[in-house]
Write an enzyme that holds these catalytic residues in place. Structure first.
Site, short mmCIF file in Angstrom:
data_model
loop_
_atom_site.label_atom_id
_atom_site.label_comp_id
_atom_site.label_asym_id
_atom_site.label_seq_id
_atom_site.Cartn_x
_atom_site.Cartn_y
_atom_site.Cartn_z
CB THR A 1 -52.31 4.98 30.10
OG1 THR A 1 -52.62 5.14 31.48
CG2 THR A 1 -52.99 6.07 29.30
CE LYS B 1 -53.99 7.14 33.17
NZ LYS B 1 -53.27 7.06 34.41
CE LYS C 1 -48.00 6.82 27.37
NZ LYS C 1 -48.01 5.51 28.04
#
Lengths: 291, 291, 291, 291
Positions: free
Chosen positions: D93, D169, D239
């Site tokens: 990611t 995502k 994050k």
């Protein structure tokens, strides 16, 4: 001029005292009658029933919330008891729904009704420096003005419809609570960078935030002492935000800042701080950040 | 005293002008050199390269963002070009990460670095009424003080570590953006109750919100004119909130009010209002509420 | 078994129909009597007054909100009209305050009361696939179970105190509204990156979000058609969040996600989408983002 | 088919293991080389340098964050080291900015690049049940498909531009974090009404929230055990939200739910829970509510 004054609490007490000191003929009533004693000592007459207050030139009510006001009005048929000449000035913060309903009930009974909520805490009330937002028939406001002029530093007339004064008051309190919560968060953020809260608070309240909304709460945040009896109780702030959000949502007005602040107030109350001054939000913010 | 001034934008221009008018020997540089012309006409010397500014007693940088500052510093080895006596005073709003890094780079090179971000918009800069938050070695701040005294109304020293000044500035701007967004929402809420925004704004900015954070934005909301060239561009407010949230999150400090306000800024930018004054949030709030 | 059914709306109609089809002896009542006609055609008896429904073995109420329920209960002394054997099963979503008060009123009158709010929309009601959360005296739940078993796929008993079932229902709806708003925002975010909403929605509802809370709303977002008469009206979602926040705040429980979502519902209602399906939040999100 | 695999962490390890078990010729590299030992024992070859992995048919990278990926790419000129036939499949990611930049760098070098981030936690990785969102040139995706088919249950192609897969995502993870935070808040709210968290969680995850986004986190909330090594570390959720908000704000897309959730993650990290499973949000919610 004769004044009836119902509701002798943290705000009502200094307001009524200022009227007595100004020489008005003041009759007071409170559900817990002993709270009237200091005012009687200062020259007021204590009524046996709220209805005795209702025949004055100006009937002022300053009750804790919508329910308390409604109870007094209904139990004692206060509107029915008003004299033809009496102007009822409701200075408490009530919901906009109650404001609309009260205006209608007075109008149906041919009685004069003014909404005149105040901006300021008990210390400003004692100093007769409140700002008063008044809405209702212009002549009714004029009749009450000599009294209002002794309670506040300034009267802001804002139209015929009483509900407008309440909407302004509630909107102002959303800004106040948001301001204090923002200051609390900024204080936690700077504290995490090693800055003393007092240093930060002095800078901001000496510069772009040098106004009562911040100056009234920064010292308590600096001293970390939130027990000021003249303060603005956090749970009353929560009550006002609830009224404001209800009023906003009735008109489909989103208020994301107030909604965010409201949840922080719940958090403070869960921590047992509901009866402390609103500035205790600084502690909630610091606890969340572990600083 | 010789002053080097790099970064002649909406803020830098009036700041440098005040230094020139105060009789300092000022050398200016800007990437788009033509912006220096009015200052040269007022008595400044225009440098061919930033390095020429770096040998002055005080080197002031006032660049748009971290990237612009970093580019000038690296491309021209500005720290290396500083004289031993030079104090670099960075008056721009930068990230706390950049603040820490710059302090280290200057220290490694044996050069003096002061962070001195300012509170206030271009109009206050022109009037030399900015508030300056200064952090760095005490003697370096003292060396810069005669210059700073001509740029702002007040210098607030806040310790040795430059990053503290930046943290204070960012925290202050979170409060400012929250204040303006809160005022915008309250204005929409009262407008939905039939109250003229100007009436509401006058009451609050004459009473508990009578400070620059509100007074600087209410008139534009009343006039619905958000094109003030001396204003605070909304997209710069968004940049500052991003820097503030990054600094807060680095220390795990939650800032729910700022996070809420940040999304409203995104909404305003999506509507094409990023280059307007921050007060244009009033329009976003009214559009959301359909008032 | 005789069943009385009061409240023939979007949910009540298919629920009552399933009971009739299962062979129960069903008496129905609705304030607007004509809504009962299809059920009468299916075999129900139409009562002239709600009290006629109250003597059945099971009295089911499925009214629009607290006020509608309270009106029917008081105007017709419904609790007084209940037979000794009757179990009152309130399947509507009501406030926790009303839930507590109703339990007390039934207990005082020696009558059995069960709160049994349902999870699911009208289409699930028609398919008898609702999830039913039931709280109240165990024997009362047992008495009602044959009926409940024809209305829903599953009955979840959750204790003696009816209010618990209502708290669970309200909490579930906060999650539902948050889920749909989150999906709406994620759809806008991916759309801004050039991704077709349908493509994104297929991926997520085929993988980690493959459950009714998302599957029930994604197709409308893809088709951008929000007029499904079997849907969950956005304004009812707002009502439920209001009830949930009130219940949460009564216990000082902060619910920041729900509070955030609530303001988005206000925005959707301001745009005139209150009577559309909750999935219309996708349009609000896209409008805000200008995508 | 030869596969190079760089990044043997909590996710990379089971993914690489599945490829080895499927019979592919797998060469692995990790900055901390000892993490490769179990894979070598399973049949992999350990590279001395990342560049050795780059000449395979498919080069898979699964590094912790943008910085780690950038470091490996630059230090070892990984793109330059790729064979003409090699397809680089980045399954981590990363930010959308990095995604765009990587696509450009590969294109400039005439190399094939596919973004293929995964939905699912380490336990799903071990079971080869990940969902893989893949974007890039169709033939490159086809070349990688045999490998991807052994890593995940399903590959979702979503176009030519790799950044799209990353946007999907990140958007999915905003929904996931919002879902878990909503569930945590609802659990606290029902707990305040006396309901066992396990009872509430069973009802919702057996009915309208019966999907992995909830089922994957509810058991830990019930057991109040958040140390699952196969879990999704809360700080990685933070994050991802930061990357998502940055991507959203780049396009001026407001995401109020994610912004609200992000501050709750900061609060959890301040409490020392950053390395626990995301479900630990239940504790933050309960602490806030004092339940």
């Amino acid at each position: 001029m004769r004044i009836g004054f119902i509701g002798i609490g943290a705000m009502g007490n200094p307001m009524a005292k200022n009227l007595i000191d100004a020489g008005f003929d003041v009759t007071v009533w409170n559900r817990s009658g002993e709270k009237c004693q200091p005012l009687v000592a200062a020259g007021a007459r204590q009524a046996d029933s709220p209805a005795e207050c209702a025949t004055a030139d100006v009937l002022i009510t300053m009750l804790a919330d919508d329910a308390a006001l409604d109870a007094v009005l209904r139990e004692h048929d206060l509107i029915g008891a008003m004299a033809a000449k009496t102007v009822h000035v409701n200075m408490a913060t009530v919901s906009t729904a109650t404001a609309v309903e009260l205006a209608q009930r007075h109008a149906s009974a041919g009685k004069a009704y003014v909404a005149a909520p105040v901006l300021g805490r008990p210390d400003l009330a004692a100093a007769a420096k409140l700002n008063i937002v008044a809405a209702g028939p212009a002549d009714a406001i004029e009749q009450a003005r000599p009294a209002l002029g002794r309670i506040g530093a300034k009267v802001w007339p804002c139209g015929d419809e009483p509900v407008r004064a309440n909407a302004i008051k509630l909107a102002t309190n959303t800004m106040l609570v948001s301001a204090v919560e923002s200051m609390a968060e900024a204080t936690a953020m700077t504290a995490a960078h090693g800055i003393e809260p007092g240093d930060f608070l002095e800078i901001i309240t000496s510069s772009i935030f040098s106004c009562p909304a911040y100056l009234g709460y920064a010292p308590a945040m600096e001293k970390r002492d939130y027990d000021n009896p003249q303060g603005f109780k956090l749970r009353l702030g929560a009550k006002d935000i609830d009224l404001a959000l209800t009023a906003a949502h009735a008109g489909n007005v989103p208020m994301p800042m107030s909604a965010t602040a409201r949840e922080r107030l719940a958090e403070a109350m869960a921590a047992g701080d509901g009866d402390k001054d609103l500035s205790v939000l600084a502690e909630t913010a610091r606890r969340r950040a572990n600083v």
